[in-house]
Design a protein around this motif. Sequence first.
Motif, PDB file in Angstrom:
ATOM      1  N   HIS A 184      -2.614   6.935   2.688  1.00  0.00           N
ATOM      2  CA  HIS A 184      -3.587   5.948   3.215  1.00  0.00           C
ATOM      3  C   HIS A 184      -3.133   4.578   3.370  1.00  0.00           C
ATOM      4  O   HIS A 184      -4.009   3.710   3.326  1.00  0.00           O
ATOM      5  N   TRP A 185      -1.861   4.232   3.389  1.00  0.00           N
ATOM      6  CA  TRP A 185      -1.370   2.884   3.129  1.00  0.00           C
ATOM      7  C   TRP A 185      -2.109   1.842   4.377  1.00  0.00           C
ATOM      8  O   TRP A 185      -1.982   0.864   4.218  1.00  0.00           O
ATOM      9  N   TYR A 186      -2.345   2.475   5.318  1.00  0.00           N
ATOM     10  CA  TYR A 186      -2.521   1.737   6.635  1.00  0.00           C
ATOM     11  C   TYR A 186      -3.739   0.966   6.386  1.00  0.00           C
ATOM     12  O   TYR A 186      -4.228   0.165   6.890  1.00  0.00           O
ATOM     13  N   TRP A 187      -4.698   1.820   5.545  1.00  0.00           N
ATOM     14  CA  TRP A 187      -6.200   0.945   5.249  1.00  0.00           C
ATOM     15  C   TRP A 187      -5.730  -0.351   4.720  1.00  0.00           C
ATOM     16  O   TRP A 187      -6.719  -1.432   4.816  1.00  0.00           O
ATOM     17  N   ALA A 188      -4.713  -0.567   3.809  1.00  0.00           N
ATOM     18  CA  ALA A 188      -4.451  -1.910   3.306  1.00  0.00           C
ATOM     19  C   ALA A 188      -3.993  -2.725   4.587  1.00  0.00           C
ATOM     20  O   ALA A 188      -4.736  -3.947   4.504  1.00  0.00           O
TER      21      ALA A 188
ATOM     22  N   PHE B 217      -8.794   1.569  -3.466  1.00  0.00           N
ATOM     23  CA  PHE B 217      -7.585   0.893  -3.849  1.00  0.00           C
ATOM     24  C   PHE B 217      -6.914   0.161  -2.736  1.00  0.00           C
ATOM     25  O   PHE B 217      -6.218  -1.006  -2.743  1.00  0.00           O
ATOM     26  N   GLU B 218      -6.780   0.715  -1.438  1.00  0.00           N
ATOM     27  CA  GLU B 218      -6.008   0.274  -0.377  1.00  0.00           C
ATOM     28  C   GLU B 218      -6.976  -1.002   0.085  1.00  0.00           C
ATOM     29  O   GLU B 218      -6.148  -1.971   0.555  1.00  0.00           O
TER      30      GLU B 218
ATOM     31  N   GLY C 233       0.929  -1.132  -0.081  1.00  0.00           N
ATOM     32  CA  GLY C 233      -0.050   0.081  -0.095  1.00  0.00           C
ATOM     33  C   GLY C 233       0.769   1.109  -0.077  1.00  0.00           C
ATOM     34  O   GLY C 233       0.565   2.172  -0.701  1.00  0.00           O
ATOM     35  N   GLN C 234       1.983   1.358   0.734  1.00  0.00           N
ATOM     36  CA  GLN C 234       2.913   2.622   0.806  1.00  0.00           C
ATOM     37  C   GLN C 234       3.513   2.668  -0.253  1.00  0.00           C
ATOM     38  O   GLN C 234       3.969   3.804  -0.764  1.00  0.00           O
TER      39      GLN C 234
ATOM     40  N   VAL D 296      -5.409  -2.718   7.633  1.00  0.00           N
ATOM     41  CA  VAL D 296      -6.430  -3.055   8.216  1.00  0.00           C
ATOM     42  C   VAL D 296      -7.330  -3.989   7.719  1.00  0.00           C
ATOM     43  O   VAL D 296      -7.852  -4.966   8.036  1.00  0.00           O
ATOM     44  N   ALA D 297      -7.527  -3.891   6.339  1.00  0.00           N
ATOM     45  CA  ALA D 297      -8.193  -4.753   5.396  1.00  0.00           C
ATOM     46  C   ALA D 297      -7.499  -6.039   5.447  1.00  0.00           C
ATOM     47  O   ALA D 297      -8.308  -7.141   5.751  1.00  0.00           O
TER      48      ALA D 297
END
Length: 147
Positions: free
Chosen positions: A19-23, A121-122, A12-13, A25-26
């Motif tokens: 917002h890479w942290y959303w990846a 996307f993430e 993600g990063q 979490v998912a």
Amino acid sequence: MGIGALLAGLIGQTFDDDHWYWAMVAASVVLAGAATTSRLTRSIQRFIGTTLGVLMAGVLLWLEMPTLGVVGAVIVLQAAAELLIGRNYGVAMLAVTPLALLMVSLANPIDPEILVVDRVFETFIGSLVGTAIALVSAKLRSDEQHS
């Protein structure tokens, strides 16, 4: 779960500095399932529910509501999320996703288009990584039992 979150975060990063942290979490949510089938179901529910929730968030963000209106929407969405999460995870994402995006926009107002695109996307990255890790770990467990 740690490997999945780390891998999703790194991927993600690579594509998104914000917002890479959303990846992460998912991927973590997908891998929280107890069995492979529940993990795969969570992955599908997470991605589809989030994608549809993003459409709702896009409409709410497009309305450019005053701060009190956003706060009211957040309260309603939080209540809906609490009522739905125990019944169906995918349906709950219809409330959780706009809730999260509205809260992010309250804390750091940015272009709504960036928020909705990043979220889909993430979530895709995290769901894909979580699914891959779930399948690999299931295969390893199966091979171990047959040894």
